[in-house]
Write an enzyme that holds these catalytic residues in place. Structure first.
Site, short mmCIF file in Angstrom:
data_model
loop_
_atom_site.label_atom_id
_atom_site.label_comp_id
_atom_site.label_asym_id
_atom_site.label_seq_id
_atom_site.Cartn_x
_atom_site.Cartn_y
_atom_site.Cartn_z
N ARG A 118 20.99 32.46 41.34
CA ARG A 118 21.13 32.03 42.74
C ARG A 118 22.01 30.80 42.89
O ARG A 118 21.90 30.07 43.87
CB ARG A 118 19.77 31.82 43.39
CG ARG A 118 18.91 33.09 43.43
CD ARG A 118 17.62 32.87 44.19
NE ARG A 118 16.85 34.11 44.26
CZ ARG A 118 15.95 34.47 43.34
NH1 ARG A 118 15.70 33.69 42.32
NH2 ARG A 118 15.29 35.61 43.48
N LYS A 140 34.51 30.56 49.91
CA LYS A 140 34.32 31.99 50.12
C LYS A 140 34.59 32.72 48.80
O LYS A 140 35.62 32.51 48.17
CB LYS A 140 35.27 32.51 51.21
CG LYS A 140 34.83 32.13 52.61
CD LYS A 140 35.85 32.53 53.66
CE LYS A 140 35.93 34.02 53.84
NZ LYS A 140 36.81 34.37 54.99
N GLU A 182 50.11 32.40 53.56
CA GLU A 182 48.91 31.65 53.87
C GLU A 182 49.26 30.22 54.28
O GLU A 182 48.56 29.61 55.10
CB GLU A 182 47.95 31.65 52.69
CG GLU A 182 47.33 33.00 52.37
CD GLU A 182 46.26 33.42 53.37
OE1 GLU A 182 45.94 32.63 54.30
OE2 GLU A 182 45.73 34.54 53.23
N LYS A 226 42.79 23.83 55.77
CA LYS A 226 41.60 24.58 55.40
C LYS A 226 40.41 23.66 55.20
O LYS A 226 39.28 23.98 55.61
CB LYS A 226 41.85 25.40 54.13
CG LYS A 226 40.70 26.33 53.81
CD LYS A 226 41.09 27.47 52.91
CE LYS A 226 39.95 28.49 52.83
NZ LYS A 226 40.28 29.64 51.96
N GLU A 236 31.62 30.42 58.37
CA GLU A 236 32.43 31.28 59.23
C GLU A 236 31.66 31.76 60.46
O GLU A 236 31.79 32.91 60.90
CB GLU A 236 32.93 32.49 58.43
CG GLU A 236 34.19 33.12 58.99
CD GLU A 236 34.76 34.18 58.07
OE1 GLU A 236 35.96 34.09 57.79
OE2 GLU A 236 34.02 35.08 57.64
N ARG A 240 35.76 28.64 61.66
CA ARG A 240 36.42 29.07 60.43
C ARG A 240 37.14 30.40 60.58
O ARG A 240 38.06 30.71 59.81
CB ARG A 240 35.40 29.15 59.29
CG ARG A 240 36.06 29.48 57.96
CD ARG A 240 35.16 29.22 56.79
NE ARG A 240 35.82 29.62 55.54
CZ ARG A 240 35.39 29.28 54.35
NH1 ARG A 240 34.32 28.53 54.21
NH2 ARG A 240 36.02 29.68 53.27
N ASN A 244 41.43 33.36 59.46
CA ASN A 244 41.69 34.78 59.29
C ASN A 244 42.83 35.26 60.16
O ASN A 244 42.99 36.48 60.36
CB ASN A 244 40.43 35.60 59.61
CG ASN A 244 39.40 35.52 58.50
OD1 ASN A 244 39.73 35.61 57.33
ND2 ASN A 244 38.14 35.32 58.87
N HIS A 247 44.74 38.44 59.33
CA HIS A 247 44.03 39.13 58.25
C HIS A 247 43.39 40.46 58.67
O HIS A 247 43.17 41.32 57.82
CB HIS A 247 42.95 38.22 57.66
CG HIS A 247 43.50 37.15 56.77
ND1 HIS A 247 44.44 36.24 57.20
CD2 HIS A 247 43.26 36.84 55.47
CE1 HIS A 247 44.74 35.42 56.20
NE2 HIS A 247 44.03 35.77 55.15
N HIS A 251 44.37 43.05 56.12
CA HIS A 251 43.40 43.65 55.21
C HIS A 251 43.40 45.17 55.34
O HIS A 251 43.20 45.89 54.35
CB HIS A 251 42.00 43.11 55.49
CG HIS A 251 41.73 41.78 54.87
ND1 HIS A 251 40.61 41.03 55.17
CD2 HIS A 251 42.42 41.05 53.95
CE1 HIS A 251 40.63 39.90 54.48
NE2 HIS A 251 41.73 39.89 53.73
N HIS A 263 48.80 40.44 48.91
CA HIS A 263 47.98 39.97 50.02
C HIS A 263 48.82 39.24 51.07
O HIS A 263 48.70 39.50 52.27
CB HIS A 263 46.88 39.05 49.50
CG HIS A 263 46.06 38.39 50.57
ND1 HIS A 263 45.18 39.09 51.38
CD2 HIS A 263 46.02 37.10 50.98
CE1 HIS A 263 44.63 38.26 52.23
NE2 HIS A 263 45.11 37.04 52.02
#
Length: 361
Positions: A118, A140, A182, A226, A236, A240, A244, A247, A251, A263
């Site tokens: 964890r 992330k 990015e 960022k 997010e 946040r 994206n 994206h 994606h 990407h």
């Protein structure tokens, strides 16, 4: 050469060091008897050897695991193999994972660290532009499934991010340019000076060897954007999502192309798509739409996706599985003006299809 440190604030603050000799800072995360799993991509033997030497000099017990290159690393079977190695070596919560490589490796290493017992500490050594400005910063983590990219993951901030600008010098030019997508995204959503710097010197912006000062400036500015966003919204839930930008469609392109697209290339097309969509929805003017194409093209990023001309239904279905979607409603990060991100929720299908046509013809 410039050296910069960006502090990521929040409940679990950490530094992003952009400096020559950054690998030496691993000694700060080592101690006698500490177990360290170094997860790395192929072709990084020299840097991995340096990292192992630093860690072992401080008394750590180091285990190395090479994983497949690029998105092939972010598969469930690779993750399970790393879990097995951690168990065999007796890793505890006091131990450490180090990710060495591009964004795919830092995504994977971060998720391994987040999920083992964890949560154990992770330190990232991103060796790609995409890795340092995006994947390694922000906490992330995740892997891909057949249904989409990064659908399985966790929020797990690193203890530190260490990047030597010299590592970026070894990148293939096409990969470095892809990472610039990015960086430019950060310019559109928060820091227009990034766009100004790139537009003034597009050739230099694509060559970290020829102009290392500009490279460090662009990296630091993108990381700062960022860091500021993540500090305000780690999980997010609201702000946040602006990271994206581009994206959702990007994606979808990656998925239908079975991750054969870089990407950043997909995100570049995705930014043009959402700019077209926002223009048709009355949010942005023609000048800002055209600036997307101009600045992306200036560094050699794609602004069209001709192969998608007959694949709207596939792309639409992929976007419906995007993490920002709610039920059957698509939600896009869009711009209301330069550096003024907003949300575009449930745009009409005719606008979606028109924007798709605009980037595929």
């Amino acid at each position: 050469m410039n050296s910069r440190t960006v502090q990521v604030r929040g409940d679990r603050p950490y530094p992003v060091h952009i400096e020559a000799g950054a690998v030496s800072r691993l000694v700060e995360h080592s101690r006698p008897g500490r177990r360290v799993l170094v997860v790395h991509q192929p072709g990084r033997d020299e840097l991995v050897a340096q990292a192992v030497k630093v860690l072992e000099s401080a008394g750590a017990q180091v285990v190395r695991e090479q994983v497949p290159d690029a998105e092939a690393a972010k598969r469930a079977e690779v993750l399970v193999g790393l879990w097995g190695r951690l168990g065999q070596e007796g890793f505890t919560r006091d131990d450490l994972v180090v990710g060495v490589g591009g964004g795919a490796v830092t995504d994977l290493a971060g998720f391994v660290a987040a999920s083992w017992l964890r949560g154990v500490q992770v330190v990232h050594l991103p060796t790609s532009l995409l890795g340092v400005v995006d994947a390694a910063v922000g906490g992330k983590t995740g892997i891909n499934t057949a249904e989409g990219k990064n659908l399985v993951g966790a929020f797990h901030p690193p203890a530190a991010v260490l990047c030597d600008p010299a590592w970026l010098h070894t990148m293939p030019r096409a990969d470095y340019v892809s990472g610039l997508a990015e960086v430019l995204k950060c310019g559109f959503v928060a820091d227009p000076q990034i766009l100004d710097l790139v537009e003034a010197r597009p050739e230099e912006a694509t060559d970290p060897v020829g102009d290392p000062e500009l490279a460090v400036e662009l990296v630091a500015r993108a990381v700062q954007v960022k860091a500021d966003v993540v500090a305000a919204d780690l999980t997010e839930s609201s702000l946040r999502e602006v990271l994206n930008y581009g994206h959702t469609y990007g994606h979808a392109v990656e998925l239908v192309e079975d991750y054969t697209w870089r990407h950043g290339d997909a995100v570049a097309v995705g930014m043009v798509f959402v700019a077209e969509l926002a223009h048709r929805a009355g949010l942005v003017d023609q000048a800002l739409l055209e600036r997307h194409r101009r600045v992306l093209s200036a560094v050699g990023l794609p602004t069209t996706y001709p192969a998608g001309a007959g694949r709207w239904e596939e792309l639409r279905a992929a976007m419906a599985r995007d993490k920002k979607s709610r039920g059957t409603t698509l939600r896009f990060v869009a711009l209301a003006a330069l550096a003024r991100p907003t949300r575009l929720v449930g745009p009409p299908e005719e606008l979606l299809q028109a924007a798709h046509v605009a980037v595929t013809t």
